[in-house]
Design a protein around this motif. Sequence first.
Motif, mmCIF file in Angstrom:
data_model
loop_
_atom_site.group_PDB
_atom_site.id
_atom_site.type_symbol
_atom_site.label_atom_id
_atom_site.label_comp_id
_atom_site.label_asym_id
_atom_site.label_seq_id
_atom_site.Cartn_x
_atom_site.Cartn_y
_atom_site.Cartn_z
ATOM 1 N N SER A 29 -4.679 -7.805 -17.674
ATOM 2 C CA SER A 29 -5.679 -7.045 -16.832
ATOM 3 C C SER A 29 -5.657 -7.093 -15.399
ATOM 4 C CB SER A 29 -7.125 -7.388 -17.348
ATOM 5 O OG SER A 29 -7.180 -8.799 -17.106
ATOM 6 N N ILE A 30 -4.996 -8.402 -14.943
ATOM 7 C CA ILE A 30 -5.046 -8.653 -13.379
ATOM 8 C C ILE A 30 -3.939 -7.691 -13.078
ATOM 9 C CG2 ILE A 30 -3.962 -10.448 -11.752
ATOM 10 C CD1 ILE A 30 -5.444 -12.441 -13.595
ATOM 11 N N GLY A 31 -2.609 -7.603 -13.748
ATOM 12 C CA GLY A 31 -1.364 -6.925 -13.256
ATOM 13 C C GLY A 31 -1.952 -5.505 -13.266
ATOM 14 N N LEU A 32 -2.625 -4.854 -14.394
ATOM 15 C CA LEU A 32 -2.680 -3.286 -14.450
ATOM 16 C C LEU A 32 -3.854 -3.191 -13.384
ATOM 17 C CD1 LEU A 32 -3.093 -2.653 -18.196
ATOM 18 C CD2 LEU A 32 -1.123 -2.048 -16.622
ATOM 19 N N LEU A 33 -4.826 -4.028 -13.422
ATOM 20 C CA LEU A 33 -6.097 -3.542 -12.128
ATOM 21 C C LEU A 33 -5.589 -3.601 -10.856
ATOM 22 C CD1 LEU A 33 -9.107 -5.089 -14.033
ATOM 23 C CD2 LEU A 33 -8.686 -2.912 -13.847
ATOM 24 N N SER A 34 -4.517 -4.627 -10.335
ATOM 25 C CA SER A 34 -4.064 -4.603 -9.234
ATOM 26 C C SER A 34 -3.276 -3.519 -8.890
ATOM 27 C CB SER A 34 -3.221 -6.036 -9.088
ATOM 28 O OG SER A 34 -4.021 -7.102 -9.458
ATOM 29 N N PHE A 35 -2.491 -2.928 -9.773
ATOM 30 C CA PHE A 35 -1.897 -1.685 -9.594
ATOM 31 C C PHE A 35 -2.566 -0.486 -9.435
ATOM 32 C CE2 PHE A 35 0.365 2.159 -10.902
ATOM 33 C CZ PHE A 35 1.581 1.967 -9.975
ATOM 34 N N VAL A 36 -3.537 -0.481 -10.188
ATOM 35 C CA VAL A 36 -4.507 0.825 -10.302
ATOM 36 C C VAL A 36 -5.408 0.709 -8.602
ATOM 37 C CG1 VAL A 36 -6.698 1.795 -10.912
ATOM 38 C CG2 VAL A 36 -4.868 0.979 -12.658
ATOM 39 N N VAL A 37 -5.843 -0.294 -8.354
ATOM 40 C CA VAL A 37 -6.469 -0.471 -6.953
ATOM 41 C C VAL A 37 -5.808 -0.015 -5.925
ATOM 42 C CG1 VAL A 37 -7.548 -2.160 -5.267
ATOM 43 C CG2 VAL A 37 -8.217 -2.075 -8.019
ATOM 44 N N TYR A 38 -4.410 -0.785 -5.892
ATOM 45 C CA TYR A 38 -3.501 -0.435 -4.801
ATOM 46 C C TYR A 38 -3.117 0.843 -4.718
ATOM 47 C CZ TYR A 38 0.742 -0.099 -2.056
ATOM 48 O OH TYR A 38 1.336 0.372 -1.030
ATOM 49 N N SER A 39 -2.668 1.424 -5.886
ATOM 50 C CA SER A 39 -2.058 2.791 -6.005
ATOM 51 C C SER A 39 -3.106 4.010 -5.716
ATOM 52 C CB SER A 39 -1.401 3.359 -7.498
ATOM 53 O OG SER A 39 -2.453 3.123 -8.369
ATOM 54 N N THR A 40 -4.416 3.904 -5.901
ATOM 55 C CA THR A 40 -5.578 4.486 -5.585
ATOM 56 C C THR A 40 -5.834 4.576 -4.172
ATOM 57 O OG1 THR A 40 -6.486 4.097 -7.740
ATOM 58 C CG2 THR A 40 -7.859 4.938 -6.233
ATOM 59 N N TRP A 41 -5.629 3.510 -3.612
ATOM 60 C CA TRP A 41 -5.844 3.168 -2.335
ATOM 61 C C TRP A 41 -4.730 4.051 -1.211
ATOM 62 C CZ3 TRP A 41 -2.423 0.775 1.407
ATOM 63 C CH2 TRP A 41 -2.878 0.827 2.659
ATOM 64 N N ALA A 42 -3.543 3.698 -1.806
ATOM 65 C CA ALA A 42 -2.320 4.295 -1.195
ATOM 66 C C ALA A 42 -2.337 5.839 -1.269
ATOM 67 C CB ALA A 42 -1.025 3.725 -1.745
ATOM 68 N N ALA A 43 -2.789 6.300 -2.419
ATOM 69 C CA ALA A 43 -2.791 7.741 -2.875
ATOM 70 C C ALA A 43 -3.773 8.499 -1.739
ATOM 71 C CB ALA A 43 -3.298 8.168 -4.093
ATOM 72 N N PHE A 44 -4.887 7.789 -1.469
ATOM 73 C CA PHE A 44 -5.917 8.420 -0.908
ATOM 74 C C PHE A 44 -5.867 8.419 0.585
ATOM 75 C CE2 PHE A 44 -8.394 8.663 -4.675
ATOM 76 C CZ PHE A 44 -9.036 9.994 -4.507
ATOM 77 N N GLN A 45 -4.610 7.555 1.240
ATOM 78 C CA GLN A 45 -4.423 7.168 2.506
ATOM 79 C C GLN A 45 -3.910 8.421 3.254
ATOM 80 O OE1 GLN A 45 -1.703 4.094 3.914
ATOM 81 N NE2 GLN A 45 -3.293 3.266 5.360
ATOM 82 N N GLY A 46 -2.884 9.059 2.455
ATOM 83 C CA GLY A 46 -2.532 10.321 3.205
ATOM 84 C C GLY A 46 -1.479 9.976 4.336
ATOM 85 N N ALA A 47 -1.163 8.729 4.588
ATOM 86 C CA ALA A 47 -0.232 8.581 5.876
ATOM 87 C C ALA A 47 0.762 7.339 5.551
ATOM 88 C CB ALA A 47 -0.976 8.061 7.010
ATOM 89 N N TYR A 48 1.482 7.208 6.294
ATOM 90 C CA TYR A 48 2.613 5.970 6.164
ATOM 91 C C TYR A 48 3.351 6.045 4.940
ATOM 92 C CZ TYR A 48 -0.149 4.429 10.101
ATOM 93 O OH TYR A 48 -0.870 4.266 11.274
ATOM 94 N N PHE A 49 3.493 7.262 4.427
ATOM 95 C CA PHE A 49 4.464 7.246 3.277
ATOM 96 C C PHE A 49 5.781 7.945 3.509
ATOM 97 C CE2 PHE A 49 2.036 11.500 3.760
ATOM 98 C CZ PHE A 49 3.029 12.289 3.873
ATOM 99 N N GLU A 50 6.271 7.987 4.512
ATOM 100 C CA GLU A 50 7.867 8.318 4.827
ATOM 101 C C GLU A 50 8.361 7.475 6.077
ATOM 102 O OE1 GLU A 50 8.018 12.377 5.773
ATOM 103 O OE2 GLU A 50 6.299 12.269 6.955
ATOM 104 N N TYR A 51 9.630 7.406 6.125
ATOM 105 C CA TYR A 51 10.188 6.685 7.190
ATOM 106 C C TYR A 51 11.803 7.227 7.305
ATOM 107 C CZ TYR A 51 12.174 3.185 10.162
ATOM 108 O OH TYR A 51 13.040 2.788 11.191
ATOM 109 N N GLY A 52 12.178 7.961 8.224
ATOM 110 C CA GLY A 52 13.393 8.489 8.157
ATOM 111 C C GLY A 52 13.584 9.267 6.889
ATOM 112 N N PRO A 53 14.550 8.769 6.414
ATOM 113 C CA PRO A 53 14.920 9.420 4.916
ATOM 114 C C PRO A 53 14.274 8.932 3.657
ATOM 115 C CG PRO A 53 16.820 8.025 5.470
ATOM 116 C CD PRO A 53 15.731 7.837 6.592
#
Length: 268
Positions: A29-53
């Motif tokens: 549960s710690i592993g799954l919930l950590s991923f869900v919380v992080y990926s949700t935050w990262a998905a809504f951030q809308g920035a810093y998702f690329e660098y060069g190639p």
Amino acid sequence: MTTQAVAHQHGFGATARRDVWWLGPLATSIGLLSFVVYSTWAAFQGAYFEYGPYLSPFYSPLIFGNSPHAWIQGMPGWWPTWLPFSAALLVLWAPGGFRLTCYYYRKAYYRSIWMDPVACAVGEPRKSYWGENTLPLILMNAHRYFAYLAVIFIGVLAYDAVMSYIWTDADGAKHFGMGVGSIVLTLNPIFLGLYTFGCHSLRHLVGGKKDCFSCSSFGHARFKMWSAVSVLNRNHQLWAWVSLFGVGFSDIYVRMVAMGHWHDVRFF
Ligand code: FES
């Protein structure tokens, strides 16, 4: 009294087990919930998702955006004004749905998060078994369709891995190069492939319903494919976690480099 009888008579959490049976569900549960919380935050951030190639796998394929990675430049005109635009929201539903309906993950979160059943011979919170034959759990049957989409995503991320070696100079010239990020983004589709191509639904697709391979058309080829999927399928749980860590770390790596917190070491 048997451990099963104790669990049945005394309700949720009751057990005669003496081992640390709760450790597995807690870690899961710690592993799954950590991923869900992080990926949700990262998905809504809308920035810093690329660098060069480099392009974060959470945002790939980048359908819309002001970026050299984008298929279509600019933002979609139909995007609701009340929702901050993030290209990840256009694509993450597919790999997210694939993992949510995966047979292994279902077992993992039924036990660790819903706690029904939490473990063998441990009391359950409910008395009756509802199965997956009514809403909402009947929707789990969509897994095979998510699996077809997941195979396409492997191709897209493999393309991103190749492109992570193509750098553009200040004068616009392109050349072959390699950084730590290239390795990270190359390992990501490999791990995801080892997970995806061991899928139970794909195993059924290539070899299911066949009692006799040699009696069917393309039987030899189907047997070969079924055998290959079966090899990966035996370690499906392992690849589920390795690929989950891999895709999460790929996003973190690109994000940290794009934000300037980490330095991307270039080999050439
Ligand atoms: S069963 Fe896990 S990905 Fe299909």
